[in-house]
Write an enzyme that holds these catalytic residues in place. Sequence first.
Site, short mmCIF file in Angstrom:
data_model
loop_
_atom_site.label_atom_id
_atom_site.label_comp_id
_atom_site.label_asym_id
_atom_site.label_seq_id
_atom_site.Cartn_x
_atom_site.Cartn_y
_atom_site.Cartn_z
N GLY A 88 -17.20 0.50 -0.87
CA GLY A 88 -18.10 1.64 -0.73
C GLY A 88 -19.37 1.51 -1.54
N PRO A 111 -15.32 -5.37 2.34
CG PRO A 111 -14.94 -4.59 4.52
CD PRO A 111 -14.23 -4.91 3.23
CE1 TYR A 125 -2.94 -3.11 0.15
CE2 TYR A 125 -3.18 -2.82 2.51
CZ TYR A 125 -3.46 -3.53 1.35
OH TYR A 125 -4.25 -4.65 1.40
N1 LIG Z 1 -6.14 -9.21 0.31
C1 LIG Z 1 -6.41 -8.43 -0.72
O1 LIG Z 1 -6.13 -8.75 -1.87
C2 LIG Z 1 -7.08 -7.12 -0.45
C3 LIG Z 1 -7.66 -6.41 -1.52
C4 LIG Z 1 -8.30 -5.21 -1.23
C5 LIG Z 1 -8.38 -4.74 0.08
N2 LIG Z 1 -7.80 -5.45 1.10
C6 LIG Z 1 -7.91 -5.02 2.51
O2 LIG Z 1 -9.28 -4.88 2.80
C7 LIG Z 1 -9.52 -3.59 3.39
C8 LIG Z 1 -10.92 -3.14 3.02
O3 LIG Z 1 -11.03 -2.99 1.61
P1 LIG Z 1 -11.29 -1.58 0.91
O4 LIG Z 1 -10.93 -0.48 1.82
O5 LIG Z 1 -10.65 -1.62 -0.40
O6 LIG Z 1 -12.85 -1.63 0.61
P2 LIG Z 1 -14.16 -1.43 1.52
O7 LIG Z 1 -13.83 -1.47 2.97
O8 LIG Z 1 -15.16 -2.35 0.98
O9 LIG Z 1 -14.59 0.02 1.11
C9 LIG Z 1 -13.75 1.14 1.23
C10 LIG Z 1 -14.35 2.25 0.40
O10 LIG Z 1 -15.61 2.59 0.93
C11 LIG Z 1 -15.62 3.95 1.35
N3 LIG Z 1 -16.28 3.96 2.67
C12 LIG Z 1 -15.79 3.46 3.83
N4 LIG Z 1 -16.70 3.64 4.82
C13 LIG Z 1 -17.77 4.22 4.24
C14 LIG Z 1 -19.01 4.64 4.74
N5 LIG Z 1 -19.35 4.48 6.02
N6 LIG Z 1 -19.89 5.22 3.88
C15 LIG Z 1 -19.58 5.39 2.55
N7 LIG Z 1 -18.40 5.01 2.03
C16 LIG Z 1 -17.50 4.43 2.87
C17 LIG Z 1 -14.18 4.38 1.41
O11 LIG Z 1 -14.08 5.74 1.05
P3 LIG Z 1 -13.64 6.87 2.14
O12 LIG Z 1 -12.15 6.76 2.25
O13 LIG Z 1 -14.12 8.13 1.51
O14 LIG Z 1 -14.34 6.54 3.41
C18 LIG Z 1 -13.55 3.51 0.36
O15 LIG Z 1 -13.70 4.08 -0.93
C19 LIG Z 1 -8.42 -2.72 2.82
O16 LIG Z 1 -8.20 -1.59 3.61
C20 LIG Z 1 -7.25 -3.69 2.80
O17 LIG Z 1 -6.65 -3.68 4.08
C21 LIG Z 1 -7.17 -6.64 0.85
#
Ligand SMILES: NC(=O)c1ccc[n+]([C@@H]2O[C@H](COP(=O)([O-])OP(=O)(O)OC[C@H]3O[C@@H](n4cnc5c(N)ncnc54)[C@H](OP(=O)(O)O)[C@@H]3O)[C@@H](O)[C@H]2O)c1
Length: 300
Positions: free
Chosen positions: A217, A213, A66
């Site tokens: 978003g 999860p 990251y």
């Molecule tokens: N193992 C893998 O291959 C892999 C791949 C992807 C991700 N990950 C891990 O999984 C974690 C979670 O995935 P992610 O962050 O990509 O996706 P996510 O948790 O599904 O969604 C994050 C997105 O949603 C928005 N968001 C968060 N809270 C919100 C709310 N209450 N209301 C509206 N929008 C909201 C965020 O924007 P804002 O910043 O504007 O809140 C961001 O754009 C990552 O941080 C990473 O650690 C692992």
Amino acid sequence: MTSASNALGGVFQLTADRQVGRVGFGAMQLAGPGVLGPPADRDQAVRVLRRAVELGIDHIDTSDFYGPWVVNELIAEALRPYRDDLVLATKIGAYRDHEGAWLPLNHPDALRAQVHDNLRRLHLEALDLVYLRHTVDRGIPLADQLGALTELREQGLVRAIGLSNVSAEQYQEAQRHAEIAAVQNLYNVVNRTSADLLAKTAAAGAAFVPFFPLGSGFADSRAREDDVLRGIAERHGATQAQVSLAWLLRRSDNILLIPGTSSVAHLEENTAAVGIELSDADIDALSGLVAEGETLEEAH
Ligand SMILES: NC(=O)c1ccc[n+]([C@@H]2O[C@H](COP(=O)([O-])OP(=O)(O)OC[C@H]3O[C@@H](n4cnc5c(N)ncnc54)[C@H](OP(=O)(O)O)[C@@H]3O)[C@@H](O)[C@H]2O)c1
């Protein structure tokens, strides 16, 4: 050690001597756009991390991928000295090229180097949980990759081994080579393609940590227009994001949440999802949105 009384969403026994609350934080969104470079507002990123710990979050998901490196450096800057009960989970098995592509890097020597890099950048003597981001396209046997991690575990540099982006078959193969504490794959209310892995990890007593999860978003997802999700959110005076997280918490006791955000307001909103009490009818309606094993796109 997290106690049952203050754990967010309840306690999960991650390893024999390590418990975590079921609501953690995914740190990926703290890097710049495209998960590349520094955040636009570094102070805000530091505030998000400190607020997460203040709210009781004791499980932060990160990686040297990251930024690259940016997020691990931010974590060290914001949170050292680390609380004893904080579990930092990282991932190895890939690197980013100069254009930001995610490329495999799974040779055992490379995996060892990545563990040492994470230790150095996070200023830790041991990594609590290291996910192997497995790729099969380079002919390096999974047994060899896990062998390197097992050695590092025996040396006390890694406390627990996880897998990421794997199939159910790869998980089963991995279980023959190493003790797997957690699996991290895509899974959420509108994408259930990893349902078989969820079931297998639950049966083995391992954690299942869904990435995306919130479907990242639901920004471009049809879920945002979904009447069921919207209706349930309205009835609970909650947001769709919170309802999606509350559903995951009810879906299986071995699910650990790592919603990602770069905003303190969203962090607080996501953490408050533990207070939403979905009825059995809500759960049935949400579970019925998509068949297990499918995504919403396939279902329409
Ligand atoms: N193992 C893998 O291959 C892999 C791949 C992807 C991700 N990950 C891990 O999984 C974690 C979670 O995935 P992610 O962050 O990509 O996706 P996510 O948790 O599904 O969604 C994050 C997105 O949603 C928005 N968001 C968060 N809270 C919100 C709310 N209450 N209301 C509206 N929008 C909201 C965020 O924007 P804002 O910043 O504007 O809140 C961001 O754009 C990552 O941080 C990473 O650690 C692992």
